[in-house]
Write a protein that holds these residues in place. Structure first.
Motif, PDB file in Angstrom:
ATOM      1  N   UNK A  24       0.833  -1.203   0.000  1.00 34.29           N
ATOM      2  CA  UNK A  24       0.000   0.000   0.000  1.00 34.29           C
ATOM      3  C   UNK A  24       0.865   1.250   0.000  1.00 34.29           C
ATOM      4  N   UNK A  25       0.436   2.253  -0.770  1.00 35.75           N
ATOM      5  CA  UNK A  25       1.088   3.562  -0.740  1.00 35.75           C
ATOM      6  C   UNK A  25       0.395   4.366   0.361  1.00 35.75           C
ATOM      7  N   UNK A  26       1.102   4.721   1.459  1.00 39.87           N
ATOM      8  CA  UNK A  26       0.398   5.359   2.578  1.00 39.87           C
ATOM      9  C   UNK A  26      -0.086   6.779   2.291  1.00 39.87           C
ATOM     10  N   UNK A  27       0.698   7.562   1.530  1.00 35.49           N
ATOM     11  CA  UNK A  27       0.322   8.959   1.262  1.00 35.49           C
ATOM     12  C   UNK A  27       0.455   9.272  -0.217  1.00 35.49           C
ATOM     13  N   UNK A  28      -0.473  10.069  -0.728  1.00 30.25           N
ATOM     14  CA  UNK A  28      -0.442  10.501  -2.130  1.00 30.25           C
ATOM     15  C   UNK A  28      -0.922  11.936  -2.202  1.00 30.25           C
ATOM     16  N   UNK A  29      -0.488  12.655  -3.246  1.00 31.07           N
ATOM     17  CA  UNK A  29      -1.116  13.953  -3.511  1.00 31.07           C
ATOM     18  C   UNK A  29      -2.237  13.714  -4.525  1.00 31.07           C
ATOM     19  N   UNK A  86      -3.927  13.876  -0.169  1.00 31.55           N
ATOM     20  CA  UNK A  86      -4.041  15.277   0.257  1.00 31.55           C
ATOM     21  C   UNK A  86      -3.469  16.173  -0.843  1.00 31.55           C
ATOM     22  N   UNK A  87      -3.636  17.487  -0.668  1.00 29.30           N
ATOM     23  CA  UNK A  87      -3.162  18.422  -1.691  1.00 29.30           C
ATOM     24  C   UNK A  87      -1.633  18.389  -1.803  1.00 29.30           C
ATOM     25  N   UNK A  88      -0.975  18.372  -0.633  1.00 25.88           N
ATOM     26  CA  UNK A  88       0.488  18.329  -0.640  1.00 25.88           C
ATOM     27  C   UNK A  88       0.970  17.276   0.343  1.00 25.88           C
ATOM     28  N   UNK A  89       2.201  16.837   0.167  1.00 24.98           N
ATOM     29  CA  UNK A  89       2.816  15.964   1.172  1.00 24.98           C
ATOM     30  C   UNK A  89       4.315  16.188   1.151  1.00 24.98           C
ATOM     31  N   UNK A  90       4.985  15.759   2.205  1.00 23.79           N
ATOM     32  CA  UNK A  90       6.450  15.923   2.279  1.00 23.79           C
ATOM     33  C   UNK A  90       7.099  14.984   1.278  1.00 23.79           C
ATOM     34  N   UNK A  91       7.855  15.554   0.351  1.00 24.64           N
ATOM     35  CA  UNK A  91       8.436  14.740  -0.729  1.00 24.64           C
ATOM     36  C   UNK A  91       9.928  14.466  -0.533  1.00 24.64           C
ATOM     37  N   UNK A  92      10.535  15.001   0.554  1.00 24.45           N
ATOM     38  CA  UNK A  92      12.003  14.917   0.623  1.00 24.45           C
ATOM     39  C   UNK A  92      12.540  13.486   0.694  1.00 24.45           C
ATOM     40  N   UNK A  93      11.738  12.547   1.226  1.00 23.49           N
ATOM     41  CA  UNK A  93      12.220  11.157   1.291  1.00 23.49           C
ATOM     42  C   UNK A  93      11.646  10.301   0.151  1.00 23.49           C
ATOM     43  N   UNK A  94      10.795  10.905  -0.684  1.00 25.94           N
ATOM     44  CA  UNK A  94      10.098  10.118  -1.708  1.00 25.94           C
ATOM     45  C   UNK A  94      10.953   9.994  -2.961  1.00 25.94           C
ATOM     46  N   UNK A  95      11.122   8.776  -3.449  1.00 25.64           N
ATOM     47  CA  UNK A  95      11.736   8.585  -4.764  1.00 25.64           C
ATOM     48  C   UNK A  95      10.626   8.137  -5.727  1.00 25.64           C
ATOM     49  N   UNK A  96      10.147   6.895  -5.557  1.00 29.56           N
ATOM     50  CA  UNK A  96       9.069   6.405  -6.423  1.00 29.56           C
ATOM     51  C   UNK A  96       7.843   6.077  -5.582  1.00 29.56           C
TER      52      UNK A  96
END
Length: 430
Positions: A241-246, A292-302
């Motif tokens: 599961x992908x926990x967070x998405x924009x 959500x509209x935005x999420x923290x992307x600093x640790x996100x790759x794919x």
């Protein structure tokens, strides 16, 4: 809280859903339901058969009998009086007789026909809640302010819907508090006054529209999967599961074929800035996906890998096209035939698009790793595109190699614990 067809496909499932609603006693949910199981498809088939068979004996239409039996059985198993759906079933039978007599099924009549699915599921469920002591009120969306275009089969919700729905639901609650059980997927044409349907993802759209109209804290979409997944589990069972998405990522995933959410259905939530949580009604303990509209992307790759199979690629080589923008739009009807006059055209069929949805600020890193993986698998990428979207990179490969590509990419991005030097470097820089 919106529940899809498989979530309310039987009496047992309806009991489960009632349990989920009761698990939030401090909340005052609005509940949106789809038709039971495969009822919508059965209604469409019954309509087609009624036109084709020309018999007025509707009792001979197998799909109609399946629909009738499912709903009567559900009512009986929930120990409800048959009167809950008696009128609806009678009306539906009359409608099918009318279609058989007319030997015609228009888009307008088709929308009226399929509306019976949601109208019956909500009546049964509301009656069941009332029976177990939870005060509920069944509401047909076309009666509570869902105003749409008259585009039967794929109607758009008009702005007037939001204040109308808010006024009605608030008024009802103040006058006589009860959980609203609303039909998903349906509306009322603003000129015709007839029942309309909202097209693909329509019940999700009903839920997000109500969420925006009432300014709710969260919209929950209950499905039969654990949320949005890192890839299609039918292609590769190790999907997680992908926990967070924009909303932007969710729209891209949907556009490229992930079946969980339809981009149009997310629009009201995006506009109203209301989080959407995708949950599994068969596995309610799973945390699901929060959009959500935005999420923290600093640790996100794919974030996720999506496959769109059976794609045709048009390869056009011409010097005469330089500066000739807009020509495709004019000639799409007989595009290959016309293009061959000005260019060499190769029609490459049986291709597949693999879309990598992720952090485009890391696009070089993602592509470097993806190409390493595909080179090891002996796969040649035939085209690559990073379009206007800020979250998606697409590769085209041969259909026959696509599934092994998904598996290899998923293992590399989501399962290998060893970060490559490039990834280490990227994380340190951020």
């Amino acid at each position: 809280m919106k529940f899809g067809g498989s979530s309310v496909s039987s009496a047992a499932r309806m009991r489960e859903v009632a349990g989920l609603i009761l698990a939030f006693p401090e909340e005052r949910p609005v509940v949106v339901l789809s038709a039971m199981g495969k009822t919508t498809n059965l209604l469409l088939l019954a309509g087609e058969k009624a036109v084709g068979c020309g018999v007025i004996r509707v009792s001979e239409i197998e799909e109609w009998n399946l629909i009738k039996d499912l709903h009567i059985k559900t009512v009986e198993e929930l120990a409800l009086p048959r009167s809950v759906i008696h009128t609806m079933l009678d009306e539906l039978e009359q409608l099918l007789k009318g279609i058989a007599m007319m030997k015609e099924l228009t888009l307008r009549t088709t929308d009226y026909l399929v509306s019976f699915g949601e109208c019956m599921s909500t009546r049964i469920f509301a009656a069941y809640l009332n029976k177990i002591g939870v005060k509920a009120r069944q509401l047909d969306a076309f009666d509570i302010g869902f105003i749409t275009t008259d585009d039967f089969g794929n109607a758009d919700i008009l702005e007037a819907t939001y204040p109308a729905v808010a006024k009605r639901l608030h008024g009802d609650w103040i006058r006589d508090p009860a959980i609203p059980i609303v039909t998903g997927f349906l509306g009322k044409g603003w000129k015709s006054g007839a029942v309309t349907t909202l097209g693909r993802g329509g019940s999700d759209l009903t839920a997000t529209t109500i969420g925006k109209a009432l300014g709710l804290r969260e919209i929950q979409v209950w499905k039969d999967v654990d949320g949005v997944l890192t890839c299609d589990p039918n292609i590769y069972p190790n999907a997680t599961t992908v926990p967070y998405l924009t909303f932007e990522e969710a729209a891209e995933l949907a556009y490229f074929g992930a079946q969980v959410l339809h981009p149009q259905s997310m629009r009201p939530a995006r506009e109203g800035d209301i989080p959407v949580r995708v949950k599994n009604s068969y596995n309610p303990k799973a945390p699901g996906t929060l959009i959500t509209k935005q999420r923290k992307m600093d640790k996100v790759v794919l974030t996720s890998i999506v496959l769109k199979s059976n794609v045709t690629m048009l390869d056009i080589v011409s010097t005469r096209m330089l500066g000739q923008f807009g020509f495709l739009a004019k000639e799409l009807d007989h595009v290959v035939e016309e293009l061959e006059k000005i260019a060499v055209v190769h029609l490459l069929q049986q291709r597949a698009i693999i879309s990598l949805i992720g952090n485009v600020r890391r696009s070089s890193l993602i592509l470097e790793k993806a190409f390493q993986v595909l080179r090891k698998s002996g796969v040649n990428v035939q085209m690559i595109s990073q379009g206007a979207s800020k979250v998606n990179m697409s590769l085209i490969v041969h259909d026959s190699e696509a599934k092994q590509c998904i598996k290899a990419l998923h293992q590399a991005f989501f399962e290998d614990d060893v970060l490559t030097e490039v990834e280490e470097e990227a994380l340190h820089m951020s």
